[in-house]
Design an enzyme around this catalytic site. Structure first.
Site, PDB file in Angstrom:
ATOM      1  N   VAL A  12       0.829  -1.214   0.000  1.00 30.35           N
ATOM      2  CA  VAL A  12       0.000   0.000   0.000  1.00 30.35           C
ATOM      3  C   VAL A  12       0.863   1.264   0.000  1.00 30.35           C
ATOM      4  O   VAL A  12       0.616   2.209  -0.763  1.00 30.35           O
ATOM      5  CB  VAL A  12      -0.976   0.005   1.208  1.00 30.35           C
ATOM      6  CG1 VAL A  12      -1.801   1.277   1.217  1.00 30.35           C
ATOM      7  CG2 VAL A  12      -1.893  -1.218   1.151  1.00 30.35           C
ATOM      8  N   GLY A 182      -1.346  -9.654  -3.965  1.00 25.38           N
ATOM      9  CA  GLY A 182      -1.215  -8.614  -2.935  1.00 25.38           C
ATOM     10  C   GLY A 182      -2.517  -8.322  -2.209  1.00 25.38           C
ATOM     11  O   GLY A 182      -2.664  -7.275  -1.586  1.00 25.38           O
ATOM     12  N   LYS A 200     -13.038  -4.797  10.201  1.00 27.67           N
ATOM     13  CA  LYS A 200     -13.726  -3.807   9.360  1.00 27.67           C
ATOM     14  C   LYS A 200     -15.163  -3.561   9.837  1.00 27.67           C
ATOM     15  O   LYS A 200     -15.632  -2.423   9.836  1.00 27.67           O
ATOM     16  CB  LYS A 200     -13.688  -4.277   7.906  1.00 27.67           C
ATOM     17  CG  LYS A 200     -12.261  -4.233   7.343  1.00 27.67           C
ATOM     18  CD  LYS A 200     -12.133  -4.983   6.043  1.00 27.67           C
ATOM     19  CE  LYS A 200     -10.720  -4.911   5.477  1.00 27.67           C
ATOM     20  NZ  LYS A 200     -10.498  -5.846   4.368  1.00 27.67           N
ATOM     21  N   GLY A 298      -5.757  -4.525  -2.655  1.00 25.05           N
ATOM     22  CA  GLY A 298      -4.805  -4.323  -3.751  1.00 25.05           C
ATOM     23  C   GLY A 298      -4.094  -2.991  -3.611  1.00 25.05           C
ATOM     24  O   GLY A 298      -4.567  -2.076  -2.932  1.00 25.05           O
TER      25      GLY A 298
HETATM   26  N1  HSE Z   1      -6.512  -8.673   3.198  1.00 27.62           N
HETATM   27  C1  HSE Z   1      -7.491  -7.678   2.961  1.00 27.62           C
HETATM   28  C2  HSE Z   1      -8.569  -8.237   2.033  1.00 27.62           C
HETATM   29  C3  HSE Z   1      -6.843  -6.469   2.373  1.00 27.62           C
HETATM   30  O1  HSE Z   1      -8.332  -9.297   1.448  1.00 27.62           O
HETATM   31  O2  HSE Z   1      -9.633  -7.660   1.904  1.00 27.62           O
HETATM   32  C4  HSE Z   1      -7.707  -5.245   2.341  1.00 27.62           C
HETATM   33  O3  HSE Z   1      -8.047  -4.824   3.628  1.00 27.62           O
END
Ligand code: HSE
Length: 411
Positions: A12, A182, A200, A298
């Site tokens: 990122v 990624g 989240k 990503g």
């Molecule tokens: N590992 C997380 C996903 C990255 O796959 O959503 C983004 O927060």
């Protein structure tokens, strides 16, 4: 001229630097002033990259530069990220982070620190990658009393489930591909076990309902046990299995956040969210419902959200009052998972229709009997975990086993 710094030059962080350099002219136009990438804090050196000369090894260099107004935190994890972010805020520098672990664990403290120093702690990139959801919740939708949020908030698991469904790919191959692209966390267990989606939904719940929701208060189950067989059978019944992060406000006023695989009816928009894409459905009394959709992980999608926060900060000179929540020392506003009820997708070993209706009541939907002697169906009635256990016991007494069961999403 405003300077910014980037903490951590991984997927990122490097995306923030590269997207900024690519779109510098239009970003500056939108900011109304010139911007300069002042420093990159990283333990590594990047001699072959154009920004290699910006690398510093000590946060003090950044803290001591009065021209640095905003710092992008892209390190991940809670430490040293927490200490670094707090130091930046205390030094009067706003922070934009993509680090959901940090926001879910320490957001209340960092928002308070930001307020005390008249700066901002931004975290648009911490939920849903490129999707604007934090700013809409506390700005565009600020007139609403929210009642529920449901989303696909982990790109890695959605990508894996999709590869399993559409390409018959096995779990480990799909996970390896997500890592290569990624999408996955450093330790992909956080994706697979649902912890990333949990962080989240904690952030969205805290913002929507105004009190810090810690990950420990959220019932969380990942996708490791999802079998291809259920993915296929659910599809025959007209449903898709998705890892759903959800929070609902109950009639008693408490909220109930959960993360678990659920079956989603094929006419629900969330069932159409594929690959690395994420989506968030928000319910409020003014809007009824609104849905947000985009790439959830990503390099550049996430960098886009971090830079969006930084651009807003360049235009500001105060803490945004709506982007906050209370810290709490009680979880009494969070309902226990035992209260969660939903209709269920159920797969059993061979069972007669009469055995099933005796336990689950009337079954008006399709019941499928598979070639290998199993039965799948959706219950007509909503059940909680205790109801499911009781049903399992009654069936076991007749020699029938429940092989899998998933709650049905109502969003
Ligand atoms: N590992 C997380 C996903 C990255 O796959 O959503 C983004 O927060």
């Amino acid at each position: 001229m405003v300077k910014f710094a980037v903490l951590g030059c991984g997927v990122v962080g490097s995306g923030v630097v590269e997207l900024f350099e690519k779109n510098k002219a239009l970003i500056e136009k939108r900011c109304g002033q010139s911007l300069e990438m002042g420093y990159i804090l990283d333990l590594r050196d990047f001699p072959d990259r154009p920004y290699g000369n910006k690398v510093v090894k000590s946060l003090d260099v950044i803290l001591a530069d009065p021209e640095v107004k905003v710092v992008a935190e892209c390190m991940g994890g809670t430490e040293p990220a927490f200490t670094f972010v707090k130091s930046c805020l205390e030094a009067g520098k706003s922070v934009a982070t993509s680090n959901k672990e940090l926001v879910a664990a320490k957001g209340d403290i960092l928002l308070q620190t930001a307020k005390e120093h008249n700066v901002n702690f931004f975290f648009e990139a911490s939920v849903g990658g490129a999707i604007p959801i934090i700013r809409p919740l506390h700005k565009c939708l600020a007139a609403n009393d929210f009642t529920a949020i449901a989303g696909i908030l982990n790109g890695t698991t959605n990508f894996i489930l999709n590869k399993m469904i559409k390409e018959n790919m096995d779990f480990s191959t799909a996970l390896a591909l997500a890592q290569e692209k990624g999408y996955a966390e450093k330790d992909p267990t956080a994706d697979v076990e649902g912890h990333d989606a949990c962080r989240k939904i904690c952030i969205l719940s805290s913002l929507a309902f105004g009190k810090h929701v810690y990950p420990e208060s959220v019932y969380t189950k990942g996708i490791r046990e999802v079998e291809l067989k259920d993915v296929e059978l659910a599809s025959e019944l007209g449903y898709t299995i998705k890892l759903i992060a959800r929070v609902q406000r109950l009639e008693n006023g408490k909220i109930l956040p959960t993360v678990m695989p659920m079956v989603v009816e094929e006419d629900n928009l969330l069932s159409q969210v594929n690959g690395v894409y994420n989506a968030v459905m928000v319910r409020g009394d003014g809007i009824s419902k609104a849905m947000f959709y985009g790439r959830g992980a990503g390099k550049f999608p996430t960098a886009s959200a971090v830079l969006g926060d930084m651009i807003e900060e360049v235009q500001l000179d105060h803490t945004i009052p709506s982007q906050t929540w209370e810290n709490v020392n009680s979880t009494d506003f969070i309902e226990d998972f035992a209260a969660f009820t939903a209709k269920r997708y159920v797969r059993t070993t061979g069972a007669q229709a009469a055995d099933l209706t005796a336990v689950f009541g009337q079954l008006t939907g399709t019941t499928l009997n598979t070639a290998d002697g199993e039965t799948v169906f959706i219950t007509d009635t909503a059940m909680n975990a205790a109801d499911v256990s009781a049903a399992e016991e009654k069936l076991a007494a007749k020699g029938i086993k429940v092989l899998a069961q998933y709650p049905v999403l109502v969003s």
